[in-house]
Design a protein around this motif. Structure first.
Motif, PDB file in Angstrom:
ATOM      1  N   LEU A 118       0.723  -1.207  -0.058  1.00  0.00           N
ATOM      2  CA  LEU A 118      -0.058   0.100   0.112  1.00  0.00           C
ATOM      3  C   LEU A 118       0.973   1.209   0.048  1.00  0.00           C
ATOM      4  O   LEU A 118       0.516   2.163   0.550  1.00  0.00           O
ATOM      5  CB  LEU A 118      -0.837   0.020   1.283  1.00  0.00           C
ATOM      6  N   MET A 119       2.121   1.178  -0.734  1.00  0.00           N
ATOM      7  CA  MET A 119       3.028   2.418  -0.684  1.00  0.00           C
ATOM      8  C   MET A 119       3.207   2.796   0.825  1.00  0.00           C
ATOM      9  O   MET A 119       3.672   3.987   0.969  1.00  0.00           O
ATOM     10  CB  MET A 119       2.374   3.284  -1.630  1.00  0.00           C
ATOM     11  N   ASN A 120       3.364   2.038   1.543  1.00  0.00           N
ATOM     12  CA  ASN A 120       3.612   2.363   3.114  1.00  0.00           C
ATOM     13  C   ASN A 120       2.771   3.020   3.773  1.00  0.00           C
ATOM     14  O   ASN A 120       3.084   3.991   4.734  1.00  0.00           O
ATOM     15  CB  ASN A 120       5.065   2.890   3.198  1.00  0.00           C
ATOM     16  N   ALA A 121       1.408   3.206   3.336  1.00  0.00           N
ATOM     17  CA  ALA A 121       0.033   4.082   4.019  1.00  0.00           C
ATOM     18  C   ALA A 121       0.416   3.360   5.328  1.00  0.00           C
ATOM     19  O   ALA A 121       0.352   2.303   5.766  1.00  0.00           O
ATOM     20  CB  ALA A 121      -0.777   3.684   3.242  1.00  0.00           C
ATOM     21  N   PHE A 122      -0.246   4.047   6.201  1.00  0.00           N
ATOM     22  CA  PHE A 122      -0.409   3.821   7.639  1.00  0.00           C
ATOM     23  C   PHE A 122      -1.678   3.237   8.053  1.00  0.00           C
ATOM     24  O   PHE A 122      -2.708   3.791   7.680  1.00  0.00           O
ATOM     25  CB  PHE A 122      -0.437   5.123   8.549  1.00  0.00           C
ATOM     26  N   THR A 123      -1.552   1.785   8.375  1.00  0.00           N
ATOM     27  CA  THR A 123      -2.576   1.235   8.978  1.00  0.00           C
ATOM     28  C   THR A 123      -2.812   1.703  10.254  1.00  0.00           C
ATOM     29  O   THR A 123      -2.006   2.397  10.836  1.00  0.00           O
ATOM     30  CB  THR A 123      -2.667  -0.247   8.903  1.00  0.00           C
ATOM     31  N   GLY A 124      -3.994   1.311  10.901  1.00  0.00           N
ATOM     32  CA  GLY A 124      -4.015   1.681  12.172  1.00  0.00           C
ATOM     33  C   GLY A 124      -2.914   0.983  13.344  1.00  0.00           C
ATOM     34  O   GLY A 124      -2.468   1.726  13.965  1.00  0.00           O
ATOM     35  N   SER A 160     -16.832  12.624  13.251  1.00  0.00           N
ATOM     36  CA  SER A 160     -16.044  13.762  13.531  1.00  0.00           C
ATOM     37  C   SER A 160     -15.112  13.281  15.000  1.00  0.00           C
ATOM     38  O   SER A 160     -13.982  13.866  15.080  1.00  0.00           O
ATOM     39  CB  SER A 160     -16.972  15.111  13.919  1.00  0.00           C
ATOM     40  N   GLN A 161     -15.888  12.570  15.948  1.00  0.00           N
ATOM     41  CA  GLN A 161     -15.149  12.303  17.062  1.00  0.00           C
ATOM     42  C   GLN A 161     -13.983  11.773  17.061  1.00  0.00           C
ATOM     43  O   GLN A 161     -12.794  11.919  17.665  1.00  0.00           O
ATOM     44  CB  GLN A 161     -16.101  11.837  18.201  1.00  0.00           C
ATOM     45  N   ASP A 162     -14.087  10.610  16.224  1.00  0.00           N
ATOM     46  CA  ASP A 162     -12.844   9.577  15.729  1.00  0.00           C
ATOM     47  C   ASP A 162     -11.781  10.296  14.999  1.00  0.00           C
ATOM     48  O   ASP A 162     -10.604  10.235  15.443  1.00  0.00           O
ATOM     49  CB  ASP A 162     -13.417   8.329  14.978  1.00  0.00           C
ATOM     50  N   GLY A 163     -12.305  10.940  14.206  1.00  0.00           N
ATOM     51  CA  GLY A 163     -11.305  11.774  13.317  1.00  0.00           C
ATOM     52  C   GLY A 163     -10.446  12.852  14.146  1.00  0.00           C
ATOM     53  O   GLY A 163      -9.246  12.927  13.961  1.00  0.00           O
ATOM     54  N   MET A 164     -11.132  13.458  15.007  1.00  0.00           N
ATOM     55  CA  MET A 164     -10.489  14.381  15.895  1.00  0.00           C
ATOM     56  C   MET A 164      -9.481  13.673  16.879  1.00  0.00           C
ATOM     57  O   MET A 164      -8.435  14.055  17.248  1.00  0.00           O
ATOM     58  CB  MET A 164     -11.380  15.212  16.896  1.00  0.00           C
ATOM     59  N   ASN A 165      -9.862  12.340  17.459  1.00  0.00           N
ATOM     60  CA  ASN A 165      -9.056  11.652  18.449  1.00  0.00           C
ATOM     61  C   ASN A 165      -7.737  11.174  17.719  1.00  0.00           C
ATOM     62  O   ASN A 165      -6.593  11.138  18.078  1.00  0.00           O
ATOM     63  CB  ASN A 165      -9.810  10.557  18.900  1.00  0.00           C
ATOM     64  N   MET A 166      -8.082  10.560  16.330  1.00  0.00           N
ATOM     65  CA  MET A 166      -6.865  10.263  15.496  1.00  0.00           C
ATOM     66  C   MET A 166      -5.947  11.444  15.217  1.00  0.00           C
ATOM     67  O   MET A 166      -4.619  11.195  15.216  1.00  0.00           O
ATOM     68  CB  MET A 166      -7.350   9.494  14.245  1.00  0.00           C
ATOM     69  N   CYS A 167      -6.398  12.552  15.075  1.00  0.00           N
ATOM     70  CA  CYS A 167      -5.699  13.861  14.686  1.00  0.00           C
ATOM     71  C   CYS A 167      -4.770  14.045  15.774  1.00  0.00           C
ATOM     72  O   CYS A 167      -3.616  14.120  15.639  1.00  0.00           O
ATOM     73  CB  CYS A 167      -6.550  15.022  14.495  1.00  0.00           C
ATOM     74  N   MET A 168      -5.396  14.254  16.928  1.00  0.00           N
ATOM     75  CA  MET A 168      -4.825  14.412  18.395  1.00  0.00           C
ATOM     76  C   MET A 168      -3.744  13.266  18.608  1.00  0.00           C
ATOM     77  O   MET A 168      -2.351  13.580  19.092  1.00  0.00           O
ATOM     78  CB  MET A 168      -5.741  14.433  19.319  1.00  0.00           C
ATOM     79  N   SER A 190      -2.459   7.820   4.995  1.00  0.00           N
ATOM     80  CA  SER A 190      -3.246   6.878   5.876  1.00  0.00           C
ATOM     81  C   SER A 190      -3.762   5.718   4.771  1.00  0.00           C
ATOM     82  O   SER A 190      -4.284   6.086   3.751  1.00  0.00           O
ATOM     83  CB  SER A 190      -4.239   7.670   6.462  1.00  0.00           C
ATOM     84  N   ASP A 191      -3.982   4.319   5.497  1.00  0.00           N
ATOM     85  CA  ASP A 191      -4.770   3.511   4.770  1.00  0.00           C
ATOM     86  C   ASP A 191      -6.228   4.111   4.774  1.00  0.00           C
ATOM     87  O   ASP A 191      -6.917   4.393   5.757  1.00  0.00           O
ATOM     88  CB  ASP A 191      -4.591   2.296   5.580  1.00  0.00           C
ATOM     89  N   LEU A 192      -6.838   4.009   3.541  1.00  0.00           N
ATOM     90  CA  LEU A 192      -8.139   4.563   3.278  1.00  0.00           C
ATOM     91  C   LEU A 192      -9.164   3.581   3.951  1.00  0.00           C
ATOM     92  O   LEU A 192     -10.330   3.954   4.252  1.00  0.00           O
ATOM     93  CB  LEU A 192      -8.443   4.547   1.882  1.00  0.00           C
ATOM     94  N   ASN A 193      -8.768   2.252   4.275  1.00  0.00           N
ATOM     95  CA  ASN A 193      -9.747   1.445   4.838  1.00  0.00           C
ATOM     96  C   ASN A 193     -10.098   1.892   6.212  1.00  0.00           C
ATOM     97  O   ASN A 193     -11.166   2.060   6.909  1.00  0.00           O
ATOM     98  CB  ASN A 193      -9.269  -0.056   4.905  1.00  0.00           C
ATOM     99  N   GLY A 235      -0.382  12.200   4.517  1.00  0.00           N
ATOM    100  CA  GLY A 235       0.400  12.161   5.672  1.00  0.00           C
ATOM    101  C   GLY A 235       1.686  11.753   5.883  1.00  0.00           C
ATOM    102  O   GLY A 235       2.520  11.941   6.496  1.00  0.00           O
ATOM    103  N   GLY A 236       2.278  11.048   4.674  1.00  0.00           N
ATOM    104  CA  GLY A 236       3.634  10.834   4.308  1.00  0.00           C
ATOM    105  C   GLY A 236       4.490  12.152   4.244  1.00  0.00           C
ATOM    106  O   GLY A 236       5.755  12.135   4.784  1.00  0.00           O
ATOM    107  N   ALA A 237       3.744  13.109   3.532  1.00  0.00           N
ATOM    108  CA  ALA A 237       4.419  14.328   3.425  1.00  0.00           C
ATOM    109  C   ALA A 237       4.569  15.069   4.783  1.00  0.00           C
ATOM    110  O   ALA A 237       5.617  15.737   5.088  1.00  0.00           O
ATOM    111  CB  ALA A 237       3.525  15.473   2.419  1.00  0.00           C
ATOM    112  N   GLU A 238       3.329  14.901   5.692  1.00  0.00           N
ATOM    113  CA  GLU A 238       3.506  15.543   6.728  1.00  0.00           C
ATOM    114  C   GLU A 238       4.509  14.967   7.818  1.00  0.00           C
ATOM    115  O   GLU A 238       5.209  15.597   8.633  1.00  0.00           O
ATOM    116  CB  GLU A 238       2.060  15.382   7.464  1.00  0.00           C
TER     117      GLU A 238
END
Length: 307
Positions: free
Chosen positions: A75-81, A127-135, A116-119, A162-165
Motif C-alpha cells: 500500500l505504498m507504506n500507507a499507515f494502517t491503524g 467527527s469524534q474519531d477523526g479528531m481523536n486520530m488527529c490528536m 493513511s490507509d483509506l480503509n 500524511g507521508g508528506a506531513e
C-alpha cells in the motif's frame, strides 16, 4: 573538612544535573493533548487496533544511528491503524535510547509513505474519531520532532498526504532522483491534521506553505531544494545505496559524544518552540549538563585549535 565540602558540592551538582535532566525529559514527552482537550487516547487506540497490516520497524546501530522503517509496501507504506500504534511505541523506545544521536526514517520498497490507509480512514470518518486520530498523531509526531536525535526523512518515490506531513516532523529531508513530496489533502476535502501545516510554515515560510497546500503541487527534488524543504538530492535511487548515502550525510552532524549531540538538538528545539526568555533558561540548564562533563574535560586536555 575540605574533602567533606568537596564531596557535598559534588553531590549537590550531581543532584542538580539529575533534576535538570528529568525536567527536560518530562517537557519533551509532554503531550499536546490530554483528556481536558476532549482527547480519548484509549478509545482511539482500540479503534486503530482493528485495522491491522504493515509494521514500523526500528533498528539501533552501534554508532548511535537509528533506522526507522515504514513497512507496508503493498500500500505504498500507507499507515494502517496498527502502524500508527507502532509508531507511537517506536517513538517511546527512541525516547529511552540514551546512546542515540541520529535517526533516519524511510519506507520499504523504494517509496516513502502514501499517508493513511483509506480503509481505516473510512471506518473512523465520524467527527469524534477523526479528531481523536488527529490528536493521537499530532502527539506522536511532536514527540518524534522533539527527540534529542538529529533526524532525517529519506524520501524515495512518493511522500504524499500524511507521508508528506511525516517528513516535516524530521529535522532534515533528503530526496532521491525522481522522488516527490506532495500535500494532497485539498483533493481529499481536508487540510493536514497531523501537524504538517504548522511545521511546513516553519520550514518554508507561510507564502510557500500556502502555495504547496492550496495547489497540492508535486514538489520534486529540484523544487524542494529551492524552497529549503530538502537539504540535498542523493545520487542513488535504489534503497540500499540511498540508505548508505543518507548514513554518510547524517554522520557529519552526529560525529562526537552522544551527550553533546543530544544537547545540541535540545537547545535548538528550545529555541524553536519556546519564547526567548524560556529558551534562554532552558539553554542554561542544558549547558549545565555538559559543562565539566567527560567530553568537555577531554577537550580541555586536548586543547583543540579551531582553524
Amino acid at each position: 573538612m575540605p574533602s567533606t565540602v568537596t564531596e557535598m558540592a559534588a553531590s549537590l551538582w550531581k543532584n542538580l544535573l539529575q533534576t535538570t535532566k528529568e525536567r527536560i525529559l518530562q517537557q519533551r514527552r509532554a503531550s499536546l493533548y490530554i483528556g481536558a482537550h476532549g482527547y480519548e487516547e484509549e478509545l482511539i487506540k482500540k479503534k486503530l487496533q482493528q485495522f491491522a497490516g504493515g509494521s514500523v520497524n526500528l533498528s539501533k546501530e552501534d554508532n548511535g544511528i537509528g533506522i526507522l522503517t515504514l513497512n507496508n509496501p503493498k500500500l505504498m507504506n500507507a499507515f494502517t491503524g496498527t502502524m500508527m500504534l507502532e509508531l507511537q511505541e517506536r517513538v517511546t523506545e527512541l525516547e529511552n535510547w540514551t546512546d542515540g544521536k541520529g535517526l533516519i526514517i524511510y519506507g520499504a520498497g523504494n517509496t516513502f509513505c502514501s499517508g493513511s490507509d483509506l480503509n481505516a480512514v473510512k471506518a473512523i470518518s465520524n467527527s469524534q474519531d477523526g479528531m481523536n486520530m488527529c490528536m493521537f498523531m499530532q502527539n506522536t509526531l511532536t514527540r518524534l520532532m522533539r527527540l534529542p536525535l538529529i533526524s532525517v526523512a529519506l524520501v524515495q518515490g512518493k511522500a504524499v498526504g500524511g507521508g508528506a506531513e511525516l517528513t516535516t516532523a524530521c529535522d532534515f529531508r533528503l530526496m532521491t532522483p525522481g522522488s516527490e513530496i506532495r500535500f494532497v489533502h485539498k483533493h481529499m476535502g481536508l487540510v493536514p491534521g497531523w501537524g504538517g501545516a504548522a511545521r511546513l510554515v516553519q520550514i518554508v515560510g507561510s507564502g510557500a506553505a500556502l502555495r504547496l497546500l492550496s495547489g497540492a503541487a508535486r514538489v520534486d527534488p529540484e523544487k524542494a531544494l529551492h524552497l529549503g524543504l530538502s537539504e540535498e538530492t542523493l545520487l542513488s535511487s535504489d534503497e540500499t545505496g540511498a540508505l548508505e548515502e543518507a548514513r554518510a550525510w547524517l554522520s557529519q552532524y552526529t560525529e562526537g559524544p552522544a551527550s553533546v549531540i543530544r544537547a545540541v538538538k535540545k537547545v535548538v528545539t528550545a529555541g524553536r518552540e519556546l519564547p526567548l526568555e524560556a529558551a534562554l533558561r532552558t539553554e542554561k540548564d542544558i549547558f549545565g549538563t555538559v559543562w565539566g562533563g567527560p567530553a568537555n574535560l577531554q577537550a580541555l586536555v586536548r586543547r583543540p585549535k579551531h582553524k
